[in-house]
Design a protein around this motif. Structure first.
Motif, PDB file in Angstrom:
ATOM      1  N   PHE A  24       0.840  -1.197   0.000  1.00  0.00           N
ATOM      2  CA  PHE A  24       0.000   0.000   0.000  1.00  0.00           C
ATOM      3  C   PHE A  24       0.877   1.250   0.000  1.00  0.00           C
ATOM      4  N   VAL A  25       1.820   1.313   0.916  1.00  0.00           N
ATOM      5  CA  VAL A  25       2.677   2.499   1.047  1.00  0.00           C
ATOM      6  C   VAL A  25       3.551   2.686  -0.189  1.00  0.00           C
ATOM      7  N   SER A  26       3.973   1.600  -0.816  1.00  0.00           N
ATOM      8  CA  SER A  26       4.814   1.718  -2.017  1.00  0.00           C
ATOM      9  C   SER A  26       4.048   2.346  -3.183  1.00  0.00           C
ATOM     10  N   LEU A  27       2.727   2.335  -3.113  1.00  0.00           N
ATOM     11  CA  LEU A  27       1.896   2.935  -4.160  1.00  0.00           C
ATOM     12  C   LEU A  27       1.613   4.415  -3.911  1.00  0.00           C
ATOM     13  N   ARG A  50       4.867   9.568   2.703  1.00  0.00           N
ATOM     14  CA  ARG A  50       4.893   8.110   2.739  1.00  0.00           C
ATOM     15  C   ARG A  50       5.269   7.573   4.111  1.00  0.00           C
ATOM     16  N   GLU A  51       6.235   8.180   4.778  1.00  0.00           N
ATOM     17  CA  GLU A  51       6.682   7.657   6.078  1.00  0.00           C
ATOM     18  C   GLU A  51       5.630   7.833   7.169  1.00  0.00           C
ATOM     19  N   LYS A  52       4.962   8.972   7.192  1.00  0.00           N
ATOM     20  CA  LYS A  52       3.881   9.185   8.183  1.00  0.00           C
ATOM     21  C   LYS A  52       2.747   8.194   7.944  1.00  0.00           C
ATOM     22  N   ILE A  53       2.420   7.965   6.678  1.00  0.00           N
ATOM     23  CA  ILE A  53       1.369   7.006   6.337  1.00  0.00           C
ATOM     24  C   ILE A  53       1.782   5.603   6.783  1.00  0.00           C
ATOM     25  N   ARG A  54       3.027   5.228   6.505  1.00  0.00           N
ATOM     26  CA  ARG A  54       3.528   3.909   6.922  1.00  0.00           C
ATOM     27  C   ARG A  54       3.450   3.760   8.447  1.00  0.00           C
ATOM     28  N   GLU A  55       3.902   4.769   9.184  1.00  0.00           N
ATOM     29  CA  GLU A  55       3.873   4.718  10.657  1.00  0.00           C
ATOM     30  C   GLU A  55       2.452   4.504  11.166  1.00  0.00           C
ATOM     31  N   PHE A  56       1.502   5.276  10.634  1.00  0.00           N
ATOM     32  CA  PHE A  56       0.115   5.181  11.082  1.00  0.00           C
ATOM     33  C   PHE A  56      -0.466   3.803  10.755  1.00  0.00           C
ATOM     34  N   LEU A  57      -0.308   3.370   9.522  1.00  0.00           N
ATOM     35  CA  LEU A  57      -0.887   2.088   9.117  1.00  0.00           C
ATOM     36  C   LEU A  57      -0.243   0.917   9.844  1.00  0.00           C
ATOM     37  N   THR A  58       1.052   0.973  10.075  1.00  0.00           N
ATOM     38  CA  THR A  58       1.738  -0.102  10.799  1.00  0.00           C
ATOM     39  C   THR A  58       1.231  -0.174  12.236  1.00  0.00           C
ATOM     40  N   ALA A  59       1.036   0.983  12.861  1.00  0.00           N
ATOM     41  CA  ALA A  59       0.539   1.013  14.245  1.00  0.00           C
ATOM     42  C   ALA A  59      -0.889   0.481  14.332  1.00  0.00           C
ATOM     43  N   GLN A  60      -1.683   0.664  13.278  1.00  0.00           N
ATOM     44  CA  GLN A  60      -3.091   0.258  13.288  1.00  0.00           C
ATOM     45  C   GLN A  60      -3.326  -1.155  12.753  1.00  0.00           C
ATOM     46  N   VAL A 108     -11.745   9.231  -3.445  1.00  0.00           N
ATOM     47  CA  VAL A 108     -11.303   9.967  -4.618  1.00  0.00           C
ATOM     48  C   VAL A 108      -9.780   9.975  -4.583  1.00  0.00           C
ATOM     49  N   LEU A 109      -9.190   9.408  -5.620  1.00  0.00           N
ATOM     50  CA  LEU A 109      -7.732   9.311  -5.672  1.00  0.00           C
ATOM     51  C   LEU A 109      -7.195  10.067  -6.876  1.00  0.00           C
ATOM     52  N   ARG A 110      -6.055  10.699  -6.676  1.00  0.00           N
ATOM     53  CA  ARG A 110      -5.326  11.340  -7.779  1.00  0.00           C
ATOM     54  C   ARG A 110      -4.019  10.575  -7.943  1.00  0.00           C
ATOM     55  N   ILE A 111      -3.821  10.068  -9.136  1.00  0.00           N
ATOM     56  CA  ILE A 111      -2.655   9.248  -9.452  1.00  0.00           C
ATOM     57  C   ILE A 111      -1.786  10.017 -10.440  1.00  0.00           C
ATOM     58  N   ARG A 112      -0.503  10.103 -10.143  1.00  0.00           N
ATOM     59  CA  ARG A 112       0.421  10.771 -11.067  1.00  0.00           C
ATOM     60  C   ARG A 112       1.678   9.907 -11.185  1.00  0.00           C
ATOM     61  N   ASP A 113       2.067   9.616 -12.412  1.00  0.00           N
ATOM     62  CA  ASP A 113       3.255   8.798 -12.676  1.00  0.00           C
ATOM     63  C   ASP A 113       3.201   7.465 -11.939  1.00  0.00           C
ATOM     64  N   GLY A 114       2.000   6.868 -11.883  1.00  0.00           N
ATOM     65  CA  GLY A 114       1.843   5.549 -11.288  1.00  0.00           C
ATOM     66  C   GLY A 114       1.813   5.512  -9.774  1.00  0.00           C
ATOM     67  N   LEU A 115       1.731   6.675  -9.124  1.00  0.00           N
ATOM     68  CA  LEU A 115       1.699   6.735  -7.657  1.00  0.00           C
ATOM     69  C   LEU A 115       0.544   7.625  -7.185  1.00  0.00           C
ATOM     70  N   VAL A 116       0.005   7.302  -6.023  1.00  0.00           N
ATOM     71  CA  VAL A 116      -1.079   8.078  -5.435  1.00  0.00           C
ATOM     72  C   VAL A 116      -0.500   9.349  -4.828  1.00  0.00           C
ATOM     73  N   VAL A 117      -0.969  10.491  -5.303  1.00  0.00           N
ATOM     74  CA  VAL A 117      -0.531  11.763  -4.714  1.00  0.00           C
ATOM     75  C   VAL A 117      -1.586  12.302  -3.755  1.00  0.00           C
ATOM     76  N   SER A 118      -2.835  11.861  -3.929  1.00  0.00           N
ATOM     77  CA  SER A 118      -3.911  12.296  -3.054  1.00  0.00           C
ATOM     78  C   SER A 118      -4.943  11.185  -2.944  1.00  0.00           C
ATOM     79  N   TYR A 119      -5.327  10.868  -1.707  1.00  0.00           N
ATOM     80  CA  TYR A 119      -6.317   9.826  -1.444  1.00  0.00           C
ATOM     81  C   TYR A 119      -7.286  10.404  -0.430  1.00  0.00           C
TER      82      TYR A 119
END
Length: 139
Positions: A24-27, A50-60, A108-119
């Motif tokens: 998930f985080v790699s995307l 990406r790192e803040k998202i990883r920290e939150f998701l890993t904790a949850q 609603v997701l915004r994808i740029r260059d194969g990665l999520v920039v906004s979710y």
């Protein structure tokens, strides 16, 4: 060649359902963000990077809800090739209580260059609040 926006969304959904935090985080773009405009107290409104998202998701991960399947998934491609809207019903189990979990989600997701920039994740805050309350009572 980068994946299409639709393909990225499909990968994000699969990683979320499987609770595969690393995939998930790699995307997510390094400076991407996730927002929850409607949420109960105690849930952040926005995570940036990406790192803040990883920290939150890993904790949850696996502590509150275990997803078993997504049903009624509809992916809407828009006139903006970067923007995809997805609707789905998440079904699973509330981990602390064993109670069934059902949440209808629109994102609603915004994808740029194969990665999520906004979710932007529009989940029903009442379901999440009830789930948090029931989990708190089970402890």
């Amino acid at each position: 060649m980068a994946a299409t926006s639709r393909e990225v969304v499909e990968q994000v959904l699969r990683a979320g359902r499987e609770m595969d935090t690393e995939t998930f985080v790699s995307l997510i773009a390094p400076n991407g963000h996730i927002e929850w405009p409607f949420r109960p107290a105690g849930v952040p409104d926005r995570l940036e990077g990406r790192e803040k998202i990883r920290e939150f998701l890993t904790a949850q991960a696996g502590k509150l809800v275990k997803f078993e399947e997504y049903r009624n998934t509809v992916i809407h491609e828009t006139v903006d090739p970067e923007v995809v809207i997805v609707e789905y019903d998440a079904h699973g189990t509330v981990v602390p209580t064993g109670a069934p979990f059902h949440q209808t989600i629109i994102a609603v997701l915004r994808i740029r260059d194969g990665l999520v920039v906004s979710y932007r994740d529009y989940l029903n805050p009442l379901v999440l609040a009830e789930t948090l309350a029931s989990a708190g009572n089970a402890r």
